[in-house]
Design a protein around this motif. Structure first.
Motif, mmCIF file in Angstrom:
data_model
loop_
_atom_site.group_PDB
_atom_site.id
_atom_site.type_symbol
_atom_site.label_atom_id
_atom_site.label_comp_id
_atom_site.label_asym_id
_atom_site.label_seq_id
_atom_site.Cartn_x
_atom_site.Cartn_y
_atom_site.Cartn_z
ATOM 1 N N ALA A 25 -3.106 45.238 -2.691
ATOM 2 C CA ALA A 25 -3.783 44.050 -2.153
ATOM 3 C C ALA A 25 -2.841 43.258 -1.259
ATOM 4 O O ALA A 25 -1.676 43.034 -1.605
ATOM 5 C CB ALA A 25 -4.290 43.182 -3.295
ATOM 6 N N ASN A 26 -3.360 42.868 -0.099
ATOM 7 C CA ASN A 26 -2.664 42.010 0.857
ATOM 8 C C ASN A 26 -1.401 42.619 1.470
ATOM 9 O O ASN A 26 -0.592 41.898 2.048
ATOM 10 C CB ASN A 26 -2.337 40.648 0.234
ATOM 11 C CG ASN A 26 -3.580 39.926 -0.188
ATOM 12 O OD1 ASN A 26 -4.581 39.939 0.510
ATOM 13 N ND2 ASN A 26 -3.530 39.299 -1.351
ATOM 14 N N PHE A 42 -5.756 47.126 5.494
ATOM 15 C CA PHE A 42 -5.470 46.014 4.582
ATOM 16 C C PHE A 42 -6.584 45.921 3.555
ATOM 17 O O PHE A 42 -7.761 45.912 3.919
ATOM 18 C CB PHE A 42 -5.388 44.685 5.343
ATOM 19 C CG PHE A 42 -4.300 44.650 6.365
ATOM 20 C CD1 PHE A 42 -3.014 44.291 6.007
ATOM 21 C CD2 PHE A 42 -4.561 44.991 7.683
ATOM 22 C CE1 PHE A 42 -2.005 44.267 6.951
ATOM 23 C CE2 PHE A 42 -3.557 44.971 8.632
ATOM 24 C CZ PHE A 42 -2.270 44.609 8.271
ATOM 25 N N VAL A 44 -8.175 43.453 0.897
ATOM 26 C CA VAL A 44 -8.182 42.015 0.647
ATOM 27 C C VAL A 44 -9.322 41.698 -0.312
ATOM 28 O O VAL A 44 -10.435 42.204 -0.149
ATOM 29 C CB VAL A 44 -8.371 41.236 1.973
ATOM 30 C CG1 VAL A 44 -8.423 39.747 1.724
ATOM 31 C CG2 VAL A 44 -7.273 41.592 2.966
ATOM 32 N N GLU A 52 -13.353 43.790 -3.482
ATOM 33 C CA GLU A 52 -12.261 44.103 -2.570
ATOM 34 C C GLU A 52 -12.856 44.684 -1.292
ATOM 35 O O GLU A 52 -13.750 45.514 -1.343
ATOM 36 C CB GLU A 52 -11.305 45.122 -3.191
ATOM 37 C CG GLU A 52 -10.486 44.565 -4.314
ATOM 38 C CD GLU A 52 -9.564 45.600 -4.915
ATOM 39 O OE1 GLU A 52 -8.432 45.228 -5.241
ATOM 40 O OE2 GLU A 52 -9.977 46.763 -5.061
ATOM 41 N N VAL A 74 -0.554 38.866 5.584
ATOM 42 C CA VAL A 74 -1.977 38.609 5.370
ATOM 43 C C VAL A 74 -2.170 37.166 4.939
ATOM 44 O O VAL A 74 -1.408 36.632 4.132
ATOM 45 C CB VAL A 74 -2.554 39.579 4.314
ATOM 46 C CG1 VAL A 74 -3.994 39.232 3.973
ATOM 47 C CG2 VAL A 74 -2.458 41.013 4.814
ATOM 48 N N GLY A 75 -3.192 36.550 5.494
ATOM 49 C CA GLY A 75 -3.532 35.173 5.146
ATOM 50 C C GLY A 75 -5.005 34.945 5.382
ATOM 51 O O GLY A 75 -5.800 35.882 5.353
ATOM 52 N N GLU A 76 -5.371 33.693 5.643
ATOM 53 C CA GLU A 76 -6.762 33.391 5.956
ATOM 54 C C GLU A 76 -6.822 32.144 6.824
ATOM 55 O O GLU A 76 -5.933 31.282 6.767
ATOM 56 C CB GLU A 76 -7.605 33.278 4.700
ATOM 57 C CG GLU A 76 -7.840 31.918 4.186
ATOM 58 C CD GLU A 76 -8.817 31.915 3.014
ATOM 59 O OE1 GLU A 76 -9.568 30.943 2.943
ATOM 60 O OE2 GLU A 76 -8.795 32.816 2.178
ATOM 61 N N PRO A 81 -10.184 36.408 6.589
ATOM 62 C CA PRO A 81 -8.868 37.016 6.412
ATOM 63 C C PRO A 81 -8.187 37.274 7.753
ATOM 64 O O PRO A 81 -8.848 37.629 8.739
ATOM 65 C CB PRO A 81 -9.150 38.318 5.673
ATOM 66 C CG PRO A 81 -10.598 38.539 5.745
ATOM 67 C CD PRO A 81 -11.258 37.273 6.111
ATOM 68 N N VAL A 83 -4.200 38.483 9.774
ATOM 69 C CA VAL A 83 -2.880 39.093 9.686
ATOM 70 C C VAL A 83 -2.029 38.505 10.804
ATOM 71 O O VAL A 83 -2.489 38.359 11.937
ATOM 72 C CB VAL A 83 -2.934 40.639 9.768
ATOM 73 C CG1 VAL A 83 -3.493 41.132 11.088
ATOM 74 C CG2 VAL A 83 -1.561 41.242 9.482
#
Length: 123
Positions: A25-26, A42, A44, A52, A74-76, A81, A83
């Motif tokens: 994950a991530n 990815f 997520v 997922e 990885v973020g949001e 989501p 990257v």
């Protein structure tokens, strides 16, 4: 860089590239498609759907023309989501590849899904 090769398959199709459990994950992984393109994968967690999801975008950073996106952060952003490139930290949406820093640049996006425990990419 980890590369999951998928040689010997024809282009213009779907391809199973790995099991969903092979992805952390991530964290990104790189897949080499039969046509030579590199894809960053990815996995997520989607809290809205409680599942997922797998996203697949070009591994090539359009700002630096380097194959590094699978090593991105990885973020949001606004619930979507993202990257960030590990080089200069430009941020891209994983759902449509759009750059949050420059509307004229973006990542190619590939349809990806988890089906029967395998990650499938359409290209």
């Amino acid at each position: 860089m980890t590369v999951i090769e998928t040689t010997g398959l024809r282009a213009g199709a779907e391809v199973a590239v790995c099991t969903a459990d092979a992805l952390e994950a991530n964290l990104g992984e790189c897949v080499l498609l039969p046509d030579g393109r590199q894809v960053a994968l990815f996995k997520v967690f989607d809290p809205k759907m409680d599942i997922e999801r797998v996203y697949a975008v070009s591994n090539i950073d359009p700002y630096m023309n380097a194959a590094v996106m699978s090593r991105g952060i990885v973020g949001e952003h606004d619930g979507v989501p993202t990257v960030a490139s590990p080089l200069l930290k430009q941020v891209f949406r994983l759902d449509d590849g759009r750059s949050l820093d420059d509307d004229s640049l973006g990542l190619e996006v590939f349809r990806a899904e988890i089906r029967d425990g395998e990650v499938i990419i359409a290209y």
